[in-house]
Design a protein around this motif. Sequence first.
Motif, mmCIF file in Angstrom:
data_model
loop_
_atom_site.group_PDB
_atom_site.id
_atom_site.type_symbol
_atom_site.label_atom_id
_atom_site.label_comp_id
_atom_site.label_asym_id
_atom_site.label_seq_id
_atom_site.Cartn_x
_atom_site.Cartn_y
_atom_site.Cartn_z
ATOM 1 N N ALA A 83 0.821 -1.205 0.000
ATOM 2 C CA ALA A 83 0.000 0.000 0.000
ATOM 3 C C ALA A 83 0.859 1.261 0.000
ATOM 4 N N HIS A 87 2.294 4.269 -7.443
ATOM 5 C CA HIS A 87 1.814 3.685 -8.694
ATOM 6 C C HIS A 87 2.982 3.491 -9.657
ATOM 7 N N ARG A 101 -3.102 -0.575 -10.279
ATOM 8 C CA ARG A 101 -4.223 -0.031 -9.499
ATOM 9 C C ARG A 101 -4.895 -1.135 -8.691
ATOM 10 N N TYR A 102 -5.063 -2.305 -9.305
ATOM 11 C CA TYR A 102 -5.753 -3.404 -8.626
ATOM 12 C C TYR A 102 -4.954 -3.895 -7.413
ATOM 13 N N HIS A 104 -2.736 -2.274 -5.692
ATOM 14 C CA HIS A 104 -2.751 -1.238 -4.654
ATOM 15 C C HIS A 104 -4.098 -1.216 -3.931
ATOM 16 N N ASP A 105 -5.181 -1.394 -4.674
ATOM 17 C CA ASP A 105 -6.509 -1.415 -4.061
ATOM 18 C C ASP A 105 -6.647 -2.611 -3.127
ATOM 19 N N SER A 108 -4.719 -1.904 0.012
ATOM 20 C CA SER A 108 -5.421 -0.913 0.831
ATOM 21 C C SER A 108 -6.583 -1.533 1.599
ATOM 22 N N HIS A 109 -7.302 -2.457 0.959
ATOM 23 C CA HIS A 109 -8.406 -3.141 1.637
ATOM 24 C C HIS A 109 -7.897 -3.966 2.819
ATOM 25 N N ARG A 134 -15.464 -6.714 -3.925
ATOM 26 C CA ARG A 134 -15.414 -5.260 -3.730
ATOM 27 C C ARG A 134 -14.055 -4.706 -4.143
ATOM 28 N N VAL A 135 -13.066 -5.583 -4.241
ATOM 29 C CA VAL A 135 -11.717 -5.172 -4.629
ATOM 30 C C VAL A 135 -11.639 -5.072 -6.150
ATOM 31 N N LYS A 136 -11.052 -4.004 -6.640
ATOM 32 C CA LYS A 136 -10.872 -3.841 -8.081
ATOM 33 C C LYS A 136 -10.001 -4.974 -8.620
#
Length: 210
Positions: A83, A87, A101-102, A104-105, A108-109, A134-136
Amino acid sequence: MPGLEARVTPEYWAEAKRHLAKSDPVLRKLMRKCRDVDIASRGDAFQTLARAIVGQQISTKAAQSIWKRFADCAGTVTPARVAALSHESLRACGLSNAKARYVHDLASHFASGSLRPRRWPRMDDEAIIEDLTRVKGIGRWSAEMFLMFHLMRPDLLPVDDLGIRRAMERHFNAGRAIKKAKMHKIGERWAPYRSVASWYLWRSLEVVED
Protein backbone atom coordinates in the motif's frame (compact mmCIF):
# COMPACT_ATOMS: atom_id res chain seq x y z
CA MET A 1 6.93 -15.63 -3.48
CA PRO A 2 8.87 -16.07 -0.27
CA GLY A 3 8.26 -19.37 1.46
CA LEU A 4 7.61 -22.89 0.34
CA GLU A 5 4.75 -24.25 -1.67
CA ALA A 6 2.58 -26.45 0.53
CA ARG A 7 0.76 -29.43 -0.98
CA VAL A 8 -2.26 -30.70 0.86
CA THR A 9 -5.19 -33.07 0.56
CA PRO A 10 -8.34 -31.56 2.09
CA GLU A 11 -9.69 -33.64 4.95
CA TYR A 12 -13.06 -34.07 3.24
CA TRP A 13 -11.58 -35.54 0.04
CA ALA A 14 -12.09 -39.24 0.72
CA GLU A 15 -15.70 -38.74 1.81
CA ALA A 16 -16.30 -36.52 -1.22
CA LYS A 17 -14.99 -39.17 -3.60
CA ARG A 18 -17.32 -41.77 -2.08
CA HIS A 19 -20.28 -39.41 -2.37
CA LEU A 20 -19.52 -38.46 -5.97
CA ALA A 21 -18.88 -42.04 -7.09
CA LYS A 22 -22.19 -43.10 -5.60
CA SER A 23 -24.23 -40.18 -6.95
CA ASP A 24 -22.84 -39.91 -10.50
CA PRO A 25 -21.62 -42.84 -12.63
CA VAL A 26 -20.07 -40.50 -15.21
CA LEU A 27 -17.98 -38.78 -12.57
CA ARG A 28 -17.11 -42.14 -11.03
CA LYS A 29 -15.58 -43.19 -14.35
CA LEU A 30 -13.65 -39.93 -14.64
CA MET A 31 -12.23 -40.23 -11.15
CA ARG A 32 -10.87 -43.69 -11.92
CA LYS A 33 -8.90 -42.29 -14.86
CA CYS A 34 -7.48 -39.23 -13.08
CA ARG A 35 -4.45 -39.00 -10.82
CA ASP A 36 -4.83 -38.42 -7.09
CA VAL A 37 -5.42 -34.96 -5.68
CA ASP A 38 -2.37 -32.72 -5.31
CA ILE A 39 -3.38 -29.15 -4.49
CA ALA A 40 -0.74 -26.47 -4.01
CA SER A 41 -1.29 -23.66 -1.52
CA ARG A 42 1.13 -20.73 -1.79
CA GLY A 43 1.45 -17.97 0.78
CA ASP A 44 -1.13 -16.16 2.87
CA ALA A 45 -4.46 -14.73 1.73
CA PHE A 46 -3.07 -11.38 0.62
CA GLN A 47 -0.19 -12.91 -1.35
CA THR A 48 -2.49 -15.46 -2.97
CA LEU A 49 -4.90 -12.78 -4.18
CA ALA A 50 -2.07 -10.48 -5.28
CA ARG A 51 -0.57 -13.35 -7.29
CA ALA A 52 -3.95 -13.96 -8.93
CA ILE A 53 -4.10 -10.32 -10.06
CA VAL A 54 -0.50 -10.31 -11.29
CA GLY A 55 -1.07 -13.49 -13.29
CA GLN A 56 -4.28 -12.47 -15.05
CA GLN A 57 -4.16 -13.01 -18.83
CA ILE A 58 -0.41 -13.66 -19.04
CA SER A 59 1.71 -16.81 -19.14
CA THR A 60 2.88 -18.53 -15.98
CA LYS A 61 6.51 -17.71 -16.84
CA ALA A 62 5.75 -14.01 -17.36
CA ALA A 63 3.70 -13.88 -14.15
CA GLN A 64 6.54 -15.43 -12.15
CA SER A 65 9.05 -12.94 -13.55
CA ILE A 66 6.84 -9.96 -12.72
CA TRP A 67 6.05 -11.35 -9.26
CA LYS A 68 9.76 -11.65 -8.46
CA ARG A 69 10.36 -8.01 -9.39
CA PHE A 70 7.28 -6.99 -7.46
CA ALA A 71 8.38 -8.94 -4.35
CA ASP A 72 11.88 -7.46 -4.58
CA CYS A 73 10.40 -3.97 -4.81
CA ALA A 74 8.11 -4.49 -1.81
CA GLY A 75 10.87 -6.13 0.25
CA THR A 76 8.22 -8.10 2.12
CA VAL A 77 4.91 -8.72 0.40
CA THR A 78 2.56 -7.44 3.07
CA PRO A 79 -0.48 -5.18 2.70
CA ALA A 80 1.20 -2.26 4.47
CA ARG A 81 4.37 -2.48 2.36
CA VAL A 82 2.47 -2.73 -0.93
CA ALA A 83 0.00 0.00 0.00
CA ALA A 84 2.96 2.30 0.62
CA LEU A 85 4.37 1.77 -2.90
CA SER A 86 3.67 4.43 -5.49
CA HIS A 87 1.81 3.69 -8.69
CA GLU A 88 5.03 4.39 -10.60
CA SER A 89 6.94 1.85 -8.51
CA LEU A 90 4.34 -0.82 -9.20
CA ARG A 91 4.43 -0.04 -12.92
CA ALA A 92 8.22 -0.33 -12.87
CA CYS A 93 7.85 -3.93 -11.66
CA GLY A 94 6.18 -4.78 -14.95
CA LEU A 95 2.56 -4.44 -13.87
CA SER A 96 0.16 -2.91 -16.33
CA ASN A 97 -1.52 0.36 -15.42
CA ALA A 98 -4.71 -1.50 -14.46
CA LYS A 99 -2.95 -4.23 -12.47
CA ALA A 100 -0.93 -1.65 -10.55
CA ARG A 101 -4.22 -0.03 -9.50
CA TYR A 102 -5.75 -3.40 -8.63
CA VAL A 103 -2.81 -4.56 -6.48
CA HIS A 104 -2.75 -1.24 -4.65
CA ASP A 105 -6.51 -1.42 -4.06
CA LEU A 106 -6.15 -4.96 -2.71
CA ALA A 107 -3.36 -3.88 -0.36
CA SER A 108 -5.42 -0.91 0.83
CA HIS A 109 -8.41 -3.14 1.64
CA PHE A 110 -6.21 -5.45 3.72
CA ALA A 111 -4.21 -2.69 5.39
CA SER A 112 -7.31 -0.72 6.37
CA GLY A 113 -9.11 -3.76 7.76
CA SER A 114 -11.82 -3.58 5.11
CA LEU A 115 -10.89 -7.19 4.30
CA ARG A 116 -10.42 -9.29 7.41
CA PRO A 117 -9.41 -12.88 6.65
CA ARG A 118 -9.96 -13.96 10.26
CA ARG A 119 -13.70 -13.48 9.70
CA TRP A 120 -13.85 -15.75 6.66
CA PRO A 121 -13.99 -19.10 8.50
CA ARG A 122 -17.29 -17.95 10.03
CA MET A 123 -18.72 -16.69 6.72
CA ASP A 124 -20.48 -18.67 4.00
CA ASP A 125 -19.13 -18.84 0.45
CA GLU A 126 -21.36 -16.17 -1.07
CA ALA A 127 -20.58 -13.72 1.71
CA ILE A 128 -16.85 -14.14 1.10
CA ILE A 129 -17.31 -13.75 -2.65
CA GLU A 130 -19.21 -10.53 -2.04
CA ASP A 131 -16.42 -9.39 0.29
CA LEU A 132 -13.67 -10.12 -2.23
CA THR A 133 -15.36 -8.71 -5.32
CA ARG A 134 -15.41 -5.26 -3.73
CA VAL A 135 -11.72 -5.17 -4.63
CA LYS A 136 -10.87 -3.84 -8.08
CA GLY A 137 -9.65 -6.60 -10.36
CA ILE A 138 -11.22 -9.48 -8.42
CA GLY A 139 -14.31 -10.89 -10.07
CA ARG A 140 -16.47 -13.84 -9.15
CA TRP A 141 -14.22 -16.37 -10.91
CA SER A 142 -11.10 -15.20 -9.03
CA ALA A 143 -13.02 -15.26 -5.75
CA GLU A 144 -14.25 -18.80 -6.43
CA MET A 145 -10.72 -19.99 -7.20
CA PHE A 146 -9.54 -18.44 -3.93
CA LEU A 147 -12.28 -20.20 -1.98
CA MET A 148 -11.51 -23.53 -3.62
CA PHE A 149 -7.72 -23.55 -3.54
CA HIS A 150 -6.81 -21.32 -0.59
CA LEU A 151 -9.71 -21.66 1.83
CA MET A 152 -10.35 -25.23 0.62
CA ARG A 153 -14.11 -24.75 0.55
CA PRO A 154 -15.74 -27.99 -0.66
CA ASP A 155 -18.85 -26.88 -2.55
CA LEU A 156 -18.01 -24.47 -5.40
CA LEU A 157 -19.00 -25.02 -9.04
CA PRO A 158 -17.38 -22.23 -11.12
CA VAL A 159 -19.70 -22.23 -14.13
CA ASP A 160 -17.84 -19.27 -15.69
CA ASP A 161 -14.64 -21.30 -15.92
CA LEU A 162 -13.84 -22.35 -19.50
CA GLY A 163 -12.32 -25.68 -18.44
CA ILE A 164 -15.35 -26.65 -16.37
CA ARG A 165 -17.62 -25.70 -19.25
CA ARG A 166 -15.62 -27.74 -21.76
CA ALA A 167 -15.52 -30.78 -19.47
CA MET A 168 -19.26 -30.66 -18.82
CA GLU A 169 -19.98 -30.27 -22.53
CA ARG A 170 -17.77 -33.27 -23.28
CA HIS A 171 -18.97 -35.59 -20.55
CA PHE A 172 -22.54 -34.49 -19.85
CA ASN A 173 -23.86 -32.82 -23.01
CA ALA A 174 -22.60 -34.94 -25.93
CA GLY A 175 -20.04 -32.29 -26.86
CA ARG A 176 -22.64 -29.61 -27.45
CA ALA A 177 -22.66 -26.11 -25.99
CA ILE A 178 -24.13 -26.08 -22.50
CA LYS A 179 -25.97 -23.34 -20.62
CA LYS A 180 -25.12 -22.28 -17.08
CA ALA A 181 -28.55 -23.31 -15.84
CA LYS A 182 -27.96 -26.88 -17.02
CA MET A 183 -24.48 -26.87 -15.47
CA HIS A 184 -25.98 -25.89 -12.13
CA LYS A 185 -28.70 -28.52 -12.52
CA ILE A 186 -26.19 -31.30 -13.20
CA GLY A 187 -24.06 -30.09 -10.31
CA GLU A 188 -26.89 -30.41 -7.82
CA ARG A 189 -26.21 -34.13 -7.46
CA TRP A 190 -22.59 -33.37 -6.48
CA ALA A 191 -23.43 -31.14 -3.49
CA PRO A 192 -21.96 -30.66 -0.93
CA TYR A 193 -18.73 -31.52 -2.76
CA ARG A 194 -18.93 -29.59 -6.02
CA SER A 195 -15.37 -28.29 -5.60
CA VAL A 196 -14.11 -31.86 -5.71
CA ALA A 197 -16.24 -32.63 -8.76
CA SER A 198 -14.82 -29.50 -10.40
CA TRP A 199 -11.27 -30.64 -9.70
CA TYR A 200 -11.89 -33.95 -11.45
CA LEU A 201 -13.59 -32.20 -14.36
CA TRP A 202 -10.45 -30.11 -14.87
CA ARG A 203 -8.25 -33.20 -14.63
CA SER A 204 -10.47 -35.05 -17.11
CA LEU A 205 -9.38 -32.64 -19.84
CA GLU A 206 -5.82 -33.96 -19.42
CA VAL A 207 -6.87 -37.58 -19.87
CA VAL A 208 -6.59 -39.12 -23.34
CA GLU A 209 -9.80 -40.99 -24.10
CA ASP A 210 -9.58 -44.60 -25.23
